[in-house]
Design a protein around this motif. Structure first.
Motif, PDB file in Angstrom:
ATOM      1  N   VAL A 106       0.857  -1.184   0.000  1.00  0.00           N
ATOM      2  CA  VAL A 106       0.000   0.000   0.000  1.00  0.00           C
ATOM      3  C   VAL A 106       0.890   1.230   0.000  1.00  0.00           C
ATOM      4  O   VAL A 106       2.065   1.163   0.357  1.00  0.00           O
ATOM      5  CB  VAL A 106      -0.944   0.048   1.223  1.00  0.00           C
ATOM      6  CG1 VAL A 106      -1.901  -1.113   1.223  1.00  0.00           C
ATOM      7  CG2 VAL A 106      -0.150   0.096   2.519  1.00  0.00           C
ATOM      8  N   GLY A 107       0.317   2.309  -0.403  1.00  0.00           N
ATOM      9  CA  GLY A 107       1.014   3.586  -0.316  1.00  0.00           C
ATOM     10  C   GLY A 107       0.256   4.484   0.637  1.00  0.00           C
ATOM     11  O   GLY A 107      -0.758   4.091   1.207  1.00  0.00           O
ATOM     12  N   THR A 108       0.742   5.698   0.811  1.00  0.00           N
ATOM     13  CA  THR A 108       0.049   6.611   1.711  1.00  0.00           C
ATOM     14  C   THR A 108       0.229   8.054   1.276  1.00  0.00           C
ATOM     15  O   THR A 108       1.229   8.408   0.649  1.00  0.00           O
ATOM     16  CB  THR A 108       0.564   6.446   3.157  1.00  0.00           C
ATOM     17  OG1 THR A 108      -0.201   7.259   4.023  1.00  0.00           O
ATOM     18  CG2 THR A 108       2.026   6.841   3.280  1.00  0.00           C
ATOM     19  N   SER A 109      -0.761   8.864   1.595  1.00  0.00           N
ATOM     20  CA  SER A 109      -0.706  10.303   1.360  1.00  0.00           C
ATOM     21  C   SER A 109      -0.925  10.984   2.702  1.00  0.00           C
ATOM     22  O   SER A 109      -1.847  10.631   3.435  1.00  0.00           O
ATOM     23  CB  SER A 109      -1.795  10.731   0.372  1.00  0.00           C
ATOM     24  OG  SER A 109      -1.675  10.017  -0.845  1.00  0.00           O
ATOM     25  N   ILE A 110      -0.072  11.958   3.031  1.00  0.00           N
ATOM     26  CA  ILE A 110      -0.120  12.585   4.354  1.00  0.00           C
ATOM     27  C   ILE A 110      -0.281  14.094   4.219  1.00  0.00           C
ATOM     28  O   ILE A 110       0.485  14.744   3.504  1.00  0.00           O
ATOM     29  CB  ILE A 110       1.144  12.277   5.164  1.00  0.00           C
ATOM     30  CG1 ILE A 110       1.361  10.760   5.277  1.00  0.00           C
ATOM     31  CG2 ILE A 110       1.077  12.910   6.549  1.00  0.00           C
ATOM     32  CD1 ILE A 110       2.650  10.382   5.989  1.00  0.00           C
ATOM     33  N   GLY A 111      -1.281  14.625   4.904  1.00  0.00           N
ATOM     34  CA  GLY A 111      -1.459  16.067   5.004  1.00  0.00           C
ATOM     35  C   GLY A 111      -1.023  16.535   6.377  1.00  0.00           C
ATOM     36  O   GLY A 111      -1.302  15.883   7.379  1.00  0.00           O
ATOM     37  N   VAL A 112      -0.316  17.680   6.429  1.00  0.00           N
ATOM     38  CA  VAL A 112       0.239  18.174   7.700  1.00  0.00           C
ATOM     39  C   VAL A 112      -0.192  19.617   7.925  1.00  0.00           C
ATOM     40  O   VAL A 112      -0.087  20.449   7.016  1.00  0.00           O
ATOM     41  CB  VAL A 112       1.783  18.102   7.705  1.00  0.00           C
ATOM     42  CG1 VAL A 112       2.328  18.544   9.054  1.00  0.00           C
ATOM     43  CG2 VAL A 112       2.265  16.705   7.342  1.00  0.00           C
ATOM     44  N   VAL A 121       3.631  10.736  -0.702  1.00  0.00           N
ATOM     45  CA  VAL A 121       4.174  12.063  -0.427  1.00  0.00           C
ATOM     46  C   VAL A 121       3.419  12.669   0.749  1.00  0.00           C
ATOM     47  O   VAL A 121       2.332  12.226   1.099  1.00  0.00           O
ATOM     48  CB  VAL A 121       4.061  13.005  -1.638  1.00  0.00           C
ATOM     49  CG1 VAL A 121       4.837  12.488  -2.821  1.00  0.00           C
ATOM     50  CG2 VAL A 121       2.602  13.222  -2.024  1.00  0.00           C
ATOM     51  N   TYR A 122       4.040  13.688   1.354  1.00  0.00           N
ATOM     52  CA  TYR A 122       3.341  14.459   2.381  1.00  0.00           C
ATOM     53  C   TYR A 122       3.344  15.922   1.965  1.00  0.00           C
ATOM     54  O   TYR A 122       4.246  16.388   1.270  1.00  0.00           O
ATOM     55  CB  TYR A 122       3.991  14.280   3.756  1.00  0.00           C
ATOM     56  CG  TYR A 122       5.414  14.777   3.870  1.00  0.00           C
ATOM     57  CD1 TYR A 122       5.689  16.089   4.259  1.00  0.00           C
ATOM     58  CD2 TYR A 122       6.487  13.940   3.588  1.00  0.00           C
ATOM     59  CE1 TYR A 122       6.979  16.547   4.366  1.00  0.00           C
ATOM     60  CE2 TYR A 122       7.794  14.378   3.707  1.00  0.00           C
ATOM     61  CZ  TYR A 122       8.037  15.688   4.093  1.00  0.00           C
ATOM     62  OH  TYR A 122       9.321  16.150   4.187  1.00  0.00           O
ATOM     63  N   GLN A 123       2.297  16.643   2.378  1.00  0.00           N
ATOM     64  CA  GLN A 123       2.173  18.037   2.031  1.00  0.00           C
ATOM     65  C   GLN A 123       1.772  18.834   3.263  1.00  0.00           C
ATOM     66  O   GLN A 123       0.900  18.431   4.030  1.00  0.00           O
ATOM     67  CB  GLN A 123       1.099  18.230   0.948  1.00  0.00           C
ATOM     68  CG  GLN A 123       1.549  17.829  -0.452  1.00  0.00           C
ATOM     69  CD  GLN A 123       2.520  18.824  -1.048  1.00  0.00           C
ATOM     70  OE1 GLN A 123       2.194  19.991  -1.245  1.00  0.00           O
ATOM     71  NE2 GLN A 123       3.728  18.370  -1.347  1.00  0.00           N
ATOM     72  N   PHE A 124       2.424  20.000   3.437  1.00  0.00           N
ATOM     73  CA  PHE A 124       2.049  20.901   4.508  1.00  0.00           C
ATOM     74  C   PHE A 124       0.920  21.819   4.054  1.00  0.00           C
ATOM     75  O   PHE A 124       0.869  22.228   2.891  1.00  0.00           O
ATOM     76  CB  PHE A 124       3.236  21.754   4.944  1.00  0.00           C
ATOM     77  CG  PHE A 124       4.185  21.058   5.875  1.00  0.00           C
ATOM     78  CD1 PHE A 124       4.078  21.245   7.244  1.00  0.00           C
ATOM     79  CD2 PHE A 124       5.166  20.206   5.384  1.00  0.00           C
ATOM     80  CE1 PHE A 124       4.939  20.595   8.112  1.00  0.00           C
ATOM     81  CE2 PHE A 124       6.048  19.556   6.246  1.00  0.00           C
ATOM     82  CZ  PHE A 124       5.927  19.752   7.619  1.00  0.00           C
TER      83      PHE A 124
END
Length: 596
Positions: free
Chosen positions: A278-284, A315-318
């Motif tokens: 699995v992959g993941t997407s992260i919002g910060v 990926v993660y995004q602020f």
């Protein structure tokens, strides 16, 4: 009375006193018997101590609750029952209240003979004589272990997720709010991470809900290894998780944790003998830079996560102030989209699909375009997802279907050319009520020949192979309409559902065609897809064809149809009539071109 008068001289006063003493003694004995029965039968434990607090009587309930027999505890101080949970100040305060008010009542933890610590509700009352001197204490207590256990269970059910054991939204908001209070007092940062798993629905639908649940549990365990004990990992809903990072000094710490989470979650999961990726997407979002309210921070993190998902995977995004502006823009866009049909701002463009054997246009894909009165051309990747999220896709999809079918019917009548039309159907449309009756009505209203209409279905819709979905596909086939699977290879591709559904076409995604000349992996994949489709008697459409090399490569593999800028970009109705219909019969491919 007569007897007394006659014999008054014979009356003995001592006999009357003896009679009164006997009655009084019987009354006292009865009272003692009642008290003894109550003492022995009471469900509550009763302990009586002397003025120096040494036990000289207990009832049977005491032995049942504590495990100590009467012989074991007589003459002892009750402090030997102490659990050790309460300090000296607790007992000192208890005796102050007892001496001042004559009674103390409250919850206390004691220890049974077995060593088990348990909670009890205790009432202690002092007993004084006629001179006001204390000569005894009576303690009555009840074991409240079950009550405490039930309270704890209710609290856990209210605050924790049953599947993963992680805090739920209720406890998340509470801990986030507390973290903000501490951060404000100590001048620290708090970060909120919103985590969404990629491909979870595919795994859940393909391998089953039991495997999906196991995956969520293992994800929860890995997330806990990525943070400190003082941080909070919560399950937000479905395959979405949140993390509260408190007591931070700088944002660099957040980025390190986000990268670690991505690294951990992209490692393979072993689930009941299946290896799953699995992959993941992260919002910060960060306090205090982005907001100082728990609800707003949660909204910000959610927005940042969707931005990461659009860029992703992994990926993660602020969150930024620019994203805040985007949400207001999005709200305005949603409002305008709701009125776009009635204002006649929508238009369908048609991109030709070419038969490689004849070199002629076989059909065209209908593509929705929006010309906004002030924004100009709004890209489909902006308003189509918006339509799906808001439910407008049902109305837009039906309009596209009817308009494309009507236009194709007009062309058929006017030119007698067998050029069909292909219309995209998303999972959201089917879930929002796109019925076979609606499609039948479109065919009847527009008088379009069913074989000239193709519906392009995404892989995700095929994977939801419920009885209702399979029946829907077969009913479409009964109408005479063609079915095509769109963007094959980009999802969780499987031969199993290709065999279960009555498909006519298989469309290879443009990303594989783009790199098929120069990347051996993509070239091999395209070869495998075409060979598989031919074996299943499915016709193949390759989209995104832009070069002669790609065209020759596909023809050599016996790909039947191609679509892309090498021939035409999507065009308006007028341009399609001028460039395609008016020139139909003239092959688009020069003789010998496909021999390379």
């Amino acid at each position: 009375m007569f007897f007394l008068k006659q014999d008054v001289g014979l009356f003995d006063p001592s006999a009357l006193l003896s009679l009164l003493d006997t009655n009084k003694q019987q009354h006292v004995e009865r009272q003692l018997r009642i008290a003894t029965t109550i003492f022995d039968a009471a469900a509550e434990a009763i302990v009586i101590t002397d003025k120096n607090n040494y036990i000289y009587a207990v009832n049977p309930a005491f032995s049942q609750i504590t495990g100590y027999s009467k012989a074991e505890i007589l003459g002892k101080n009750p402090q030997f029952l102490s659990s050790g949970r309460h300090d000296a100040s607790f007992y000192k305060a208890m005796w102050v209240v007892l001496s001042q008010k004559g009674q103390w009542q409250g919850e206390i933890w004691n220890r049974r003979k077995s060593g088990e610590i348990y909670p009890e509700w205790l009432t202690i009352t002092k007993i004084e004589d006629e001179n006001g001197e204390i000569f005894a204490f009576v303690a009555i207590f009840t074991d409240i272990s079950k009550i405490k256990h039930d309270e704890e269970q209710l609290w856990r059910q209210t605050n924790y997720d049953f599947l993963t054991g992680l805090p739920n939204n209720t406890l998340l908001i509470d801990r986030l709010s507390n973290a903000l209070i501490v951060a404000n007092r100590e001048n620290l940062l708090v970060a909120l991470l919103f985590i969404d798993l990629d491909h979870f629905k595919v795994i859940n639908n393909t391998l089953g809900h039991a495997v999906g649940d196991l995956l969520l549990q293992k994800v929860a365990q890995r997330l806990l290894t990525c943070v400190r004990d003082t941080d909070t990992v919560a399950r937000f809903s479905g395959d979405k998780f949140t993390i509260v990072l408190g007591n931070l000094l700088k944002e660099d710490e957040i980025a390190v944790i986000a990268e670690n989470i991505i690294s951990k979650l992209t490692e393979p999961f072993e689930l009941n003998g299946q290896t799953v990726f699995v992959g993941t997407s992260i919002g910060v979002t960060v306090y205090p830079a982005d907001a100082n309210d728990a609800d707003i921070l949660l909204r910000n993190a959610d927005m940042a996560m969707y931005r990461a998902k659009a860029i992703g995977p992994n990926v993660y995004q602020f969150f930024t102030s620019k994203m805040n502006e985007q949400i207001h823009t999005r709200m305005g866009l949603e409002h305008d989209l709701r009125h776009a049909i009635e204002r006649e701002e929508l238009e369908i463009y048609y991109q030709p699909i070419v038969d490689l054997e004849t070199g002629l246009v076989s059909k065209a894909e209908a593509l929705l375009r929006w010309e906004h009165p002030t924004r100009g051309k709004v890209p489909p990747y902006e308003f189509i997802p918006l339509a799906e999220e808001t439910g407008l896709i049902a109305k837009l999809g039906e309009w596209v279907l009817y308009t494309a079918a009507q236009q194709t019917s007009i062309w058929q009548t006017r030119t007698n050319l067998p050029i069909g039309v292909s219309v995209n159907v998303s999972t959201h449309q089917l879930k929002r009520g796109l019925s076979t009756a609606t499609i039948a009505d479109v065919l009847q209203t527009t008088q379009l020949s069913p074989e000239l209409l193709s519906l392009e279905i995404t892989e995700s819709l095929l994977m939801e192979d419920t009885v209702a979905n399979i029946q829907w596909f077969h009913k479409i086939k009964e109408l005479g309409v063609k079915l095509s699977i769109d963007d094959f290879g980009t999802g969780y591709s499987s031969l199993s559902y290709l065999k279960r559904f009555p498909l006519d076409f298989l469309k290879i995604d443009r990303s594989f065609i783009r790199d098929s000349i120069g990347k051996q992996e993509d070239a091999s994949l395209v070869k495998a897809i075409i060979a598989m489709a031919n074996g299943l008697k499915l016709k193949v459409i390759a989209e995104g064809v832009e070069t002669q090399e790609q065209l020759i490569f596909l023809h050599q593999l016996r790909c039947q149809y191609v679509q892309g800028f090498y021939f035409f970009k999507p065009m308006s109705v007028k341009d399609f009539e001028r460039n395609i219909l008016a020139k139909h019969g003239v092959p688009l491919l020069k003789k010998g071109l496909l021999r390379g």
